[in-house]
Design a protein around this motif. Structure first.
Motif, short mmCIF file in Angstrom:
data_model
loop_
_atom_site.label_atom_id
_atom_site.label_comp_id
_atom_site.label_asym_id
_atom_site.label_seq_id
_atom_site.Cartn_x
_atom_site.Cartn_y
_atom_site.Cartn_z
N ALA A 1 -73.33 -21.75 -21.28
CA ALA A 1 -74.62 -21.12 -21.13
C ALA A 1 -75.72 -22.17 -20.97
N ILE A 2 -75.61 -23.28 -21.73
CA ILE A 2 -76.63 -24.33 -21.64
C ILE A 2 -76.59 -24.98 -20.26
N PHE A 3 -75.38 -25.22 -19.75
CA PHE A 3 -75.26 -25.86 -18.44
C PHE A 3 -75.84 -24.97 -17.34
N LYS A 4 -75.67 -23.64 -17.49
CA LYS A 4 -76.20 -22.70 -16.51
C LYS A 4 -77.73 -22.73 -16.53
N ALA A 5 -78.33 -22.76 -17.72
CA ALA A 5 -79.79 -22.78 -17.86
C ALA A 5 -80.36 -24.07 -17.28
N VAL A 6 -79.69 -25.18 -17.55
CA VAL A 6 -80.16 -26.47 -17.02
C VAL A 6 -80.06 -26.49 -15.51
N SER A 7 -78.97 -25.98 -14.96
CA SER A 7 -78.80 -26.00 -13.52
C SER A 7 -79.80 -25.05 -12.84
N GLU A 8 -80.17 -23.93 -13.49
CA GLU A 8 -81.19 -23.03 -12.95
C GLU A 8 -82.56 -23.72 -12.94
N GLN A 9 -82.86 -24.44 -14.00
CA GLN A 9 -84.13 -25.16 -14.06
C GLN A 9 -84.18 -26.28 -13.02
N GLN A 10 -83.07 -26.94 -12.81
CA GLN A 10 -83.02 -27.99 -11.79
C GLN A 10 -83.24 -27.39 -10.40
N ALA A 11 -82.71 -26.19 -10.18
CA ALA A 11 -82.92 -25.51 -8.90
C ALA A 11 -84.39 -25.16 -8.70
N VAL A 12 -85.05 -24.70 -9.77
CA VAL A 12 -86.47 -24.38 -9.70
C VAL A 12 -87.28 -25.64 -9.41
N VAL A 13 -86.97 -26.73 -10.09
CA VAL A 13 -87.67 -28.00 -9.86
C VAL A 13 -87.46 -28.47 -8.43
N ALA A 14 -86.24 -28.38 -7.91
CA ALA A 14 -85.95 -28.79 -6.54
C ALA A 14 -86.74 -27.96 -5.55
N GLU A 15 -86.84 -26.64 -5.80
CA GLU A 15 -87.59 -25.76 -4.90
C GLU A 15 -89.09 -26.10 -4.93
N LEU A 16 -89.62 -26.35 -6.13
CA LEU A 16 -91.03 -26.74 -6.24
C LEU A 16 -91.30 -28.08 -5.55
N SER A 17 -90.37 -29.00 -5.67
CA SER A 17 -90.52 -30.31 -5.02
C SER A 17 -90.56 -30.16 -3.51
N GLU A 18 -89.70 -29.29 -2.97
CA GLU A 18 -89.69 -29.03 -1.53
C GLU A 18 -91.01 -28.39 -1.09
N THR A 19 -91.50 -27.45 -1.88
CA THR A 19 -92.76 -26.79 -1.55
C THR A 19 -93.91 -27.79 -1.54
N LEU A 20 -93.97 -28.66 -2.55
CA LEU A 20 -95.02 -29.68 -2.60
C LEU A 20 -94.92 -30.65 -1.43
N ALA A 21 -93.71 -31.04 -1.08
CA ALA A 21 -93.51 -31.98 0.02
C ALA A 21 -93.96 -31.36 1.34
N ALA A 22 -93.80 -30.04 1.48
CA ALA A 22 -94.17 -29.36 2.72
C ALA A 22 -95.68 -29.15 2.85
N MET A 23 -96.36 -29.19 1.73
CA MET A 23 -97.81 -28.98 1.76
C MET A 23 -98.50 -30.18 2.37
N ALA A 24 -99.57 -29.91 3.13
CA ALA A 24 -100.34 -31.00 3.72
C ALA A 24 -101.15 -31.68 2.62
N PRO A 25 -101.26 -33.00 2.66
CA PRO A 25 -102.08 -33.67 1.64
C PRO A 25 -103.54 -33.30 1.81
N LEU A 26 -104.26 -33.31 0.70
CA LEU A 26 -105.70 -33.04 0.75
C LEU A 26 -106.38 -34.13 1.55
N PRO A 27 -107.33 -33.74 2.40
CA PRO A 27 -108.01 -34.77 3.18
C PRO A 27 -108.84 -35.67 2.28
N THR A 28 -108.81 -36.95 2.56
CA THR A 28 -109.63 -37.91 1.84
C THR A 28 -110.93 -38.05 2.62
N PRO A 29 -112.06 -37.95 1.93
CA PRO A 29 -113.33 -38.07 2.65
C PRO A 29 -113.40 -39.42 3.36
N SER A 30 -113.96 -39.39 4.58
CA SER A 30 -114.11 -40.66 5.28
C SER A 30 -115.30 -41.40 4.68
#
Length: 169
Positions: A1-30
């Motif tokens: 059960a613990i391994f399943k919970a950890v692997s589910e959390q790792q999947a959530v983290v991986a999905e969030l990481s992909e979402t963040l990577a796909a987002m455009a960076p905030l523009p830096t003022p010139s």
């Protein structure tokens, strides 16, 4: 059960990481002028530079060398090259540079240094922010100042109003 919970959390983290990577960076003022140093330079807490005609007042009085009166007296007894190394004065110079770097490209800037006398910094009043060399002339003018004298804010405000009457706020 613990391994399943950890692997589910790792999947959530991986999905969030992909979402963040796909987002455009905030523009830096010139930056209109070069900012030196490290750290977060995109903002000063709660301060946004905006407007068509921007007026900047820089206190160049002796009190700009140190926060404590005893330290101000110590600096006053020093030669000019030592006065300009004061931390408070160096911070004032950096703040002016930051303000200039963040001014909108469509604006004009008038910078007045004041103590018991006033001085227009740069090549004159109502300098177009889009003119990089004219903006740099404000910084060059600031670099040549030596803090001295008393503080006369009213003289600074009057000089700013006279230099560019379009400045109302």
């Amino acid at each position: 059960a613990i391994f399943k919970a950890v692997s589910e959390q790792q999947a959530v983290v991986a999905e969030l990481s992909e979402t963040l990577a796909a987002m455009a960076p905030l523009p830096t003022p010139s930056d209109n002028v070069d900012l030196q140093g490290t750290g977060e330079q995109n903002y000063l807490l709660g301060l946004k530079v905006e407007g068509q005609s921007i007026g900047i007042l820089v206190d160049k009085s002796a009190s700009m060398m140190a926060p404590k009166l005893i330290d101000i007296f110590k600096y006053k007894a020093q030669p000019d090259p030592v006065k300009v190394t004061a931390k408070k004065w160096q911070r004032t110079r950096r703040v002016l540079t930051w303000l200039l770097a963040r001014a909108p490209q469509t604006s004009t800037v008038t910078a007045i240094a004041f103590s018991d006398s006033t001085l227009t910094l740069g090549s004159g009043a109502a300098i177009p922010v889009s003119d990089a060399s004219a903006m740099q002339s404000i910084i060059t003018g600031m670099a040549q100042l030596i803090p001295h004298g008393g503080t006369d804010l009213q003289a600074g405000l009057a000089a700013l109003q006279q230099a560019d009457p379009k400045i109302t706020d």
